[in-house]
Motif scaffolding. Structure first.
Motif, PDB file in Angstrom:
ATOM      1  N   ALA A 367       0.821  -1.214   0.000  1.00 16.20           N
ATOM      2  CA  ALA A 367       0.000   0.000   0.000  1.00 16.20           C
ATOM      3  C   ALA A 367       0.856   1.266   0.000  1.00 16.20           C
ATOM      4  O   ALA A 367       0.585   2.206  -0.751  1.00 16.20           O
ATOM      5  CB  ALA A 367      -0.942  -0.008   1.202  1.00 16.20           C
ATOM      6  N   LYS A 368       1.890   1.303   0.818  1.00 15.47           N
ATOM      7  CA  LYS A 368       2.737   2.499   0.892  1.00 15.47           C
ATOM      8  C   LYS A 368       3.714   2.572  -0.272  1.00 15.47           C
ATOM      9  O   LYS A 368       4.152   3.656  -0.650  1.00 15.47           O
ATOM     10  CB  LYS A 368       3.505   2.500   2.209  1.00 15.47           C
ATOM     11  CG  LYS A 368       2.607   2.642   3.434  1.00 15.47           C
ATOM     12  CD  LYS A 368       3.432   2.666   4.711  1.00 15.47           C
ATOM     13  CE  LYS A 368       2.534   2.812   5.935  1.00 15.47           C
ATOM     14  NZ  LYS A 368       3.326   2.821   7.197  1.00 15.47           N
ATOM     15  N   ARG A 369       4.042   1.434  -0.843  1.00 18.44           N
ATOM     16  CA  ARG A 369       5.040   1.415  -1.902  1.00 18.44           C
ATOM     17  C   ARG A 369       4.476   1.897  -3.234  1.00 18.44           C
ATOM     18  O   ARG A 369       5.189   2.485  -4.045  1.00 18.44           O
ATOM     19  CB  ARG A 369       5.594  -0.004  -2.056  1.00 18.44           C
ATOM     20  CG  ARG A 369       6.768  -0.084  -3.013  1.00 18.44           C
ATOM     21  CD  ARG A 369       7.213  -1.517  -3.185  1.00 18.44           C
ATOM     22  NE  ARG A 369       7.494  -2.141  -1.897  1.00 18.44           N
ATOM     23  CZ  ARG A 369       7.686  -3.436  -1.740  1.00 18.44           C
ATOM     24  NH1 ARG A 369       7.605  -4.241  -2.777  1.00 18.44           N
ATOM     25  NH2 ARG A 369       7.943  -3.938  -0.544  1.00 18.44           N
ATOM     26  N   PRO A 371       1.469   4.056  -3.989  1.00 16.39           N
ATOM     27  CA  PRO A 371       0.290   4.845  -3.594  1.00 16.39           C
ATOM     28  C   PRO A 371      -0.650   5.151  -4.759  1.00 16.39           C
ATOM     29  O   PRO A 371      -1.864   5.232  -4.564  1.00 16.39           O
ATOM     30  CB  PRO A 371       0.899   6.128  -3.017  1.00 16.39           C
ATOM     31  CG  PRO A 371       2.275   6.203  -3.612  1.00 16.39           C
ATOM     32  CD  PRO A 371       2.721   4.791  -3.764  1.00 16.39           C
ATOM     33  N   ASP A 372      -0.109   5.321  -5.973  1.00 16.79           N
ATOM     34  CA  ASP A 372      -0.974   5.616  -7.122  1.00 16.79           C
ATOM     35  C   ASP A 372      -1.937   4.459  -7.374  1.00 16.79           C
ATOM     36  O   ASP A 372      -3.148   4.660  -7.551  1.00 16.79           O
ATOM     37  CB  ASP A 372      -0.124   5.875  -8.367  1.00 16.79           C
ATOM     38  CG  ASP A 372       0.785   7.072  -8.200  1.00 16.79           C
ATOM     39  OD1 ASP A 372       0.285   8.199  -8.250  1.00 16.79           O
ATOM     40  OD2 ASP A 372       1.996   6.859  -8.000  1.00 16.79           O
ATOM     41  N   TYR A 374      -2.703   2.149  -5.229  1.00 12.52           N
ATOM     42  CA  TYR A 374      -3.526   1.950  -4.035  1.00 12.52           C
ATOM     43  C   TYR A 374      -4.767   2.843  -4.061  1.00 12.52           C
ATOM     44  O   TYR A 374      -5.897   2.371  -3.877  1.00 12.52           O
ATOM     45  CB  TYR A 374      -2.689   2.226  -2.792  1.00 12.52           C
ATOM     46  CG  TYR A 374      -3.468   2.238  -1.503  1.00 12.52           C
ATOM     47  CD1 TYR A 374      -4.034   1.079  -1.006  1.00 12.52           C
ATOM     48  CD2 TYR A 374      -3.632   3.415  -0.783  1.00 12.52           C
ATOM     49  CE1 TYR A 374      -4.749   1.084   0.183  1.00 12.52           C
ATOM     50  CE2 TYR A 374      -4.344   3.439   0.400  1.00 12.52           C
ATOM     51  CZ  TYR A 374      -4.903   2.267   0.878  1.00 12.52           C
ATOM     52  OH  TYR A 374      -5.626   2.285   2.042  1.00 12.52           O
ATOM     53  N   TRP A 375      -4.567   4.124  -4.301  1.00  6.19           N
ATOM     54  CA  TRP A 375      -5.705   5.052  -4.236  1.00  6.19           C
ATOM     55  C   TRP A 375      -6.636   4.895  -5.431  1.00  6.19           C
ATOM     56  O   TRP A 375      -7.866   4.915  -5.286  1.00  6.19           O
ATOM     57  CB  TRP A 375      -5.212   6.486  -4.127  1.00  6.19           C
ATOM     58  CG  TRP A 375      -4.623   6.791  -2.782  1.00  6.19           C
ATOM     59  CD1 TRP A 375      -3.319   7.005  -2.479  1.00  6.19           C
ATOM     60  CD2 TRP A 375      -5.347   6.868  -1.550  1.00  6.19           C
ATOM     61  NE1 TRP A 375      -3.166   7.218  -1.132  1.00  6.19           N
ATOM     62  CE2 TRP A 375      -4.400   7.146  -0.536  1.00  6.19           C
ATOM     63  CE3 TRP A 375      -6.686   6.720  -1.196  1.00  6.19           C
ATOM     64  CZ2 TRP A 375      -4.760   7.290   0.805  1.00  6.19           C
ATOM     65  CZ3 TRP A 375      -7.051   6.873   0.135  1.00  6.19           C
ATOM     66  CH2 TRP A 375      -6.095   7.151   1.117  1.00  6.19           C
ATOM     67  N   PHE A 445      -3.831  -5.137  -0.169  1.00  6.20           N
ATOM     68  CA  PHE A 445      -3.169  -3.980   0.439  1.00  6.20           C
ATOM     69  C   PHE A 445      -3.061  -4.055   1.958  1.00  6.20           C
ATOM     70  O   PHE A 445      -2.308  -3.308   2.557  1.00  6.20           O
ATOM     71  CB  PHE A 445      -3.917  -2.697   0.061  1.00  6.20           C
ATOM     72  CG  PHE A 445      -3.899  -2.415  -1.414  1.00  6.20           C
ATOM     73  CD1 PHE A 445      -2.718  -2.079  -2.057  1.00  6.20           C
ATOM     74  CD2 PHE A 445      -5.052  -2.508  -2.164  1.00  6.20           C
ATOM     75  CE1 PHE A 445      -2.692  -1.826  -3.418  1.00  6.20           C
ATOM     76  CE2 PHE A 445      -5.044  -2.253  -3.530  1.00  6.20           C
ATOM     77  CZ  PHE A 445      -3.861  -1.920  -4.158  1.00  6.20           C
ATOM     78  N   THR A 463       1.687   4.774 -14.097  1.00  4.35           N
ATOM     79  CA  THR A 463       0.888   5.370 -13.020  1.00  4.35           C
ATOM     80  C   THR A 463       0.047   6.547 -13.489  1.00  4.35           C
ATOM     81  O   THR A 463      -1.044   6.786 -12.957  1.00  4.35           O
ATOM     82  CB  THR A 463       1.814   5.821 -11.880  1.00  4.35           C
ATOM     83  OG1 THR A 463       2.795   6.739 -12.402  1.00  4.35           O
ATOM     84  CG2 THR A 463       2.534   4.634 -11.260  1.00  4.35           C
TER      85      THR A 463
END
Length: 666
Positions: A367-369, A371-372, A374-375, A445, A463
């Motif tokens: 999730a942190k790696r 972010p594009d 993920y969101w 995630f 991305t």
């Protein structure tokens, strides 16, 4: 330029880009990426211009006689109505994003030139289907997409999975295309034309003599191309291809073609109430079955593949109740958020260090790696689950509203039975959709799998397109009051009843899945990582089988250890093992069709080798023996020849005397 000229350029430019890419791929590799992206981008811009000029007004038609046939003529025709121009915009947008994305995803692939050319050809074929006003020309694009899918799904042909998947996709869709072609000929025989406008005019005047037979034949092709039960089994296996190809197939081409075809010719299907009921049942089984299967899959792309099958079921359901506006609206909305989901899944797979497939149970720390991804994937999953105010909520509501009106008798295009079937199945599928969407998000995630090595920042080409496609995923549904002109002036506004029902059941599905995940997570916290946690009531043999699966089944290229906290196992219970295999349909088809065909082929081979070849070899052997005998008689000695001649003459003389004596005595 006129609108028709611009419309001709829309499919022509990607086709020319494909041809140029194939010709220059080896000699001038520096031109491959521009030839892949620019023609498709320009085609997308022209599609927007065509849509703006058409403006939701009367359809624009243009045609020229392609060839004299001596019977039903074939025309190179355009038919630009509101549905066509909007679907063309979707195809152009998604194809452009896929081409840009692929420059990063396949940047080190030695077969990228042929891949990019095939994607452009795929795009051109779908645009030809969308704009075509003649069914035979439409069939050309229809079949080109089939062969493009064969090559693109089999892009990684070194792996047996890709080879098998490409062959399966081709054969299953061809299984539907045979009755589809017969249906087209029967339709032309009844109406006297292949032109869509002519067919619709003939139907309006009662010129269709065999509506049920024609509709059912055409539905066979639609079921194959749009992956509807029972011809849907090829689509999950097609995930063996590159992820951008999956996005293109699922969001804008191939599977959308069947739905779009029925929408264009809906009056033909509406002539047969029986055909609409069959379509409604097919849609209901597809929606519910695919939702259950998606809840049991571990590979992230297979979850999305079954999701596509289910969402196509919603579109088929809208058509079954006679509302093509709701069907195409959901097609457009689904195209946007499903493209985001697949392309974001590609980023996840890329970050996880795999090539094509990724097991969610083995993911961790992503999730942190990324972010594009993920969101944007979070937004797209909310749209998939039909949570307001995202696009999927409005388009799915349009389908349920249409089913509600048909079920209650407010609309009389389709039988009430079709309306009730679609409405009940749609609400049940909404629960399942929210459940597997929540499960995917939690496992991908928030999973407990071992964190994989960091492969660095993902390419911008991969991305950036996620955010481009996230815009219609968020905002397209809010245009529901503006785009009605492109949908025959048909209102697509949700009603309070269906909105409350569908949103409520979606929230229930999501919350129950989250609770199941929390329960399995707590249970897994007391279990060593890598062990298998099964449903409390599961049979010991099943637990052992699942443990073996984690060690042996296709996860060799995915780092990490499996996360035992899978809510799908808890929710499905004993049904999980059946849902994970797609309810054994492939096994059933193997027993019913594959093995009998193989047995028949073995029999034919035996007859050919042991019977036909025996006669052939026997005739050859006889000729060879005769030749040997004749060759031995040719000694070259004149005395031998004279002796044989004298002996033969003597035999003939004796035979003549005997014959004469016998005749004299009688």
């Amino acid at each position: 330029m006129t609108t028709t000229t611009l419309a001709v350029l829309v499919p022509l430019l990607p086709f020319l880009g494909a041809a140029a890419g194939l010709l220059l791929g080896r000699t001038a590799p520096g031109y491959v990426r521009p030839l892949a992206v620019l023609p498709t981008l320009v085609a997308a811009v022209l599609a927007v211009v065509v849509a703006a000029r058409q403006g939701g007004g009367p359809a624009i038609d243009a045609a020229t006689r392609l060839t004299p046939t001596g019977s039903v003529p074939i025309d190179l025709a355009l038919h630009l109505d509101g549905f066509a121009v909007l679907v063309a915009v979707l195809v152009g947008l998604v194809a452009t994003c896929v081409q840009i994305y692929s420059t990063g995803y396949l940047r080190d692939d030695p077969r990228y030139p042929s891949y990019a050319a095939l994607v452009s050809l795929f795009t051109a074929a779908m645009l030809l289907v969308v704009y075509s006003g003649d069914l035979m020309v439409l069939m050309v694009g229809w079949e080109i997409m089939g062969i493009c899918s064969y090559f693109l799904v089999g892009h990684y042909w070194e792996t047996p999975e890709a080879r098998a998947a490409s062959l399966k996709a081709f054969l299953v869709t061809k299984l539907g295309d045979v009755p589809f072609l017969i249906g087209l000929f029967a339709l032309a025989a009844d109406t006297g034309t292949f032109r869509i406008t002519g067919i619709l005019g003939a139907v309006a005047n009662g010129g269709l003599d065999h509506p049920t037979v024609i509709a059912l034949l055409l539905l066979a092709g639609v079921a194959g191309k749009s992956a509807q039960f029972p011809l849907h089994t090829w689509l999950p296996d097609a995930m063996a291809g590159p992820t951008p190809v999956s996005a293109l197939i699922h969001a804008a081409t191939m599977v959308a073609a069947g739905i779009y075809f029925v929408a264009r010719l809906l009056p033909v299907f509406a002539e047969s109430g029986a055909a609409l009921v069959v379509l409604a049942v097919m849609a209901a089984v597809t929606m519910i079955g695919s939702g259950l299967a998606a809840l049991a899959q571990d590979d992230i792309k297979r979850v999305l593949a079954y999701s596509t099958i289910g969402q196509l079921g919603y579109m088929s359901g809208a058509l079954a109740v006679g509302d093509r506006g709701a069907a195409v609206f959901h097609l457009l909305s689904h195209g946007a958020f499903k493209a985001v989901l697949f392309l974001a899944a590609g980023v996840v797979i890329h970050a996880a260090g795999t090539n094509s497939l990724a097991a969610m149970s083995r993911m961790g720390g992503l999730a942190k790696r990324i972010p594009d991804a993920y969101w944007t994937m979070t937004v797209a999953l909310l749209a998939l689950a039909a949570i307001p105010p995202f696009a999927g909520f409005f388009s799915k509501e349009a389908v349920l509203v249409a089913a509600e009106h048909t079920a209650l008798g407010d609309r009389h295009v389709a039988p009430a039975a079709a309306g009730w079937t679609v409405l009940v199945a749609g609400l049940l599928a909404a629960v399942l959709t929210a459940a597997y969407a929540t499960r995917l998000w939690l496992l991908a995630f928030r999973g407990r799998g071992a964190e994989v090595p960091d492969h660095g920042r993902q390419p911008v080409a991969m991305t950036a397109v996620l955010w481009v496609l996230a815009v219609p995923t968020i905002a397209f549904g809010l245009t529901v009051g503006v785009i009605t002109d492109w949908f025959d002036g048909h209102s697509l506004t949700p009603t309070v009843t269906t909105a409350v029902l569908s949103t409520g059941v979606a929230l229930v599905g999501g919350l129950v899945t989250y609770a199941a995940w929390r329960h399995t997570t707590a249970l897994a916290a007391r279990t060593p990582v890598g062990a298998v946690v099964a449903h409390p009531d599961a049979e010991p043999a099943l637990v052992e089988a699942e443990a073996m699966t984690h060690h042996t089944a296709g996860y060799g290229d995915t780092p990490g250890t499996p996360d035992p906290a899978d809510p799908g196992r808890l929710l499905l219970g004993p049904l999980h093992r059946h849902a994970a295999t797609g309810f054994h349909l492939d096994v059933l088809y193997t027993k019913l069709f594959v093995r009998p065909v193989q047995a028949a082929a073995s029999l034919v081979r035996f007859l050919d080798r042991e019977v036909v070849d025996t006669y052939v070899r026997g005739s050859g052997t006889g000729a060879r023996l005769l030749g040997t005998a004749v060759r031995r008689a040719q000694t070259g000695n004149v005395q031998t020849y004279l002796s044989a001649l004298l002996a033969g003459s003597l035999v003939l003389a004796i035979a003549a005397v005997v014959f004469a004596t016998v005749n004299a005595g009688s």
